[in-house]
Design an enzyme around this catalytic site. Structure first.
Site, short mmCIF file in Angstrom:
data_model
loop_
_atom_site.label_atom_id
_atom_site.label_comp_id
_atom_site.label_asym_id
_atom_site.label_seq_id
_atom_site.Cartn_x
_atom_site.Cartn_y
_atom_site.Cartn_z
N ASN A 1 0.80 -1.23 0.00
CA ASN A 1 0.00 0.00 0.00
C ASN A 1 0.83 1.28 0.00
OD1 ASN A 1 0.32 -1.39 2.61
ND2 ASN A 1 -0.40 0.54 3.45
N HIS B 1 -13.59 0.21 -0.18
CA HIS B 1 -13.29 1.65 -0.34
C HIS B 1 -11.99 1.93 -1.06
CE1 HIS B 1 -10.36 2.64 3.01
NE2 HIS B 1 -10.78 1.46 3.44
N CYS C 1 -1.96 5.74 8.44
CA CYS C 1 -2.02 5.41 9.87
C CYS C 1 -0.84 6.03 10.62
CB CYS C 1 -1.98 3.91 10.08
SG CYS C 1 -2.85 2.99 8.83
#
Ligand SMILES: *Cc1c(COP(=O)(O)O)cnc(C)c1O
Length: 395
Positions: free
Chosen positions: A150, A200, A323
């Site tokens: 990611n 999403h 995050c």
């Protein structure tokens, strides 16, 4: 505004918003109810399951709906660990650059007596199948390796890794949250036993996802209650989100090649442009990467300042993972591929989708160049480097 943070989340598209609205209005019944409103909701649920199964080469029975990528990762890993523990197999292989949903679940298992082996990642951000081969033991119960990273976007040799696991009768799970809707997935051909998806990340709604589990592998519940999802995931199904996810995934898969062609062209353009900035480096293999992923380190830059100044220029980007931004924690992914601390601080991730234009790409290149130059000019540390008092890391 130019939105270039699609790896963090995507904007719902018209297809998924329409699907969701249709469900909220017309298919509001509880799929477990026997009367008309329940039955038409149940039909929609089954239909959604079939659509999703088709998109990844699975069958309906192998699709479980969850609340998203994190839950799917948790349930896959906990289930495989439980199966392993029954046979006294408590060795798990993963990598240092997984998503925290995987890494933190593995940490929990470690505290419960499992032995977790996290593979080093080569500088190009790719795991070699030989690394798996060399780490497999008699007591290995699970290999969990992400489909595509990611942060740096690198795509792993999933089919080969899956083959090695299959030959050794070890469960293979892959976090395919970044891959679904963006890369071709075929769980059968790619030898995948368990796979996580989140809506999403492909223009579907937040808070919904899928866990694919190959037929015959028993799941462990994370949530107890009603008999939904074949007794493996209790709670009244979030049908509007599930149906929207199915429609979004179908759309993404049908348009995958067309979209990727455009995204890939613009990505290459942006990478070419940003590589011209001195003392910078592209993170992750240039070829084996997600079509929309661009990730650079700029020496002498602090990632947070870069993001704030880009925001002023109406560009939404990310530094490290969503995050970790907001805290000063360094990206575990950049550290895993061997970037020194000082360099890892100055990272920028742009994740583009099919909605950006060539003008946007040019504007991104120009803006990043200006911001990097500005930040370097006001940095005392940078002056030391320019005047030769300190060494450069990057040429
Ligand atoms: C976004 C993401 C997740 C988490 O998915 P959620 O649906 O937000 O829980 C897990 N793994 C990867 C690789 C991701 O990019």
């Amino acid at each position: 505004m130019i939105y270039a943070d699609n790896a963090a989340t995507t904007k719902m598209n018209k297809i998924s918003i329409d699907a969701m609205t249709d469900c909220i209005k017309n298919f509001w019944g509880n799929p477990s109810s026997l009367y008309y409103f329940g039955q038409i909701a149940k039909e929609k649920l089954n239909f959604s399951r079939k659509i999703i199964a088709n998109c990844i080469g699975a069958i309906s029975e192998e699709i479980y709906f969850t609340s998203g990528g994190s839950e799917s990762d948790n349930q896959a890993i906990i289930s495989a660990a439980k199966i392993g523990a029954k046979k006294n197999k408590k060795h798990i292989i993963s990598t240092k650059f997984e998503h925290h949903a995987v890494l933190h679940t593995l940490k929990k298992l470690e505290r419960e007596g499992f032995e977790i082996e996290l593979l080093d990642v080569h500088e190009n951000g790719i795991i070699f199948p030989e690394q798996i081969k060399n780490s497999i033991r008699e007591d290995t119960c699970l290999v969990t390796i992400m489909f595509a990273n990611n942060e740096i976007g690198t795509v792993q040799p999933i089919e080969e890794i899956g083959k090695i696991c299959r030959e050794n009768k070890i469960i293979f799970h892959t976090d395919a949250v970044q891959a679904a809707g963006h890369l071709k997935i075929d769980v059968k051909n790619q030898n995948i036993d368990m796979l996580s998806i989140s809506a999403h990340k492909f223009h579907g709604p937040k808070g919904t996802g899928v866990l694919y589990v190959r037929k015959g592998i028993p799941l462990t519940n994370l949530i107890e209650g009603g008999a939904q999802e074949k007794n493996k995931r209790a709670g009244t199904e979030n049908l509007p989100a599930i149906f929207a996810m199915a429609m979004a995934l179908k759309d993404a898969c049908e348009n995958l090649e067309k979209n990727n062609e455009k995204i890939y062209f613009l990505r290459e353009k942006i990478i070419d442009g940003l590589e011209k900035i001195p003392h910078s480096i592209l993170n992750g293999d240039r070829k084996n990467r997600l079509p929309g992923n661009i990730n650079f380190c700029f020496e002498g830059i602090e990632g947070e300042s870069l993001l704030l100044l880009l925001d002023d220029k109406k560009i939404c980007a990310s530094s490290g993972s969503a995050c970790t931004s907001g805290s000063l924690e360094l990206s575990h992914v950049l550290l895993a591929i061997g970037r020194p601390h000082e360099i890892a601080h100055g990272s920028l991730r742009l994740s583009i989708d099919e909605n950006i234009s060539e003008n946007d790409a040019e504007y991104i290149i120009k803006s990043v160049g200006e911001v990097v130059e500005y930040l370097r000019n006001i940095s005392p540390l940078w002056k030391d480097k320019i005047f030769g008092k300190k060494e450069f890391f990057l040429k």
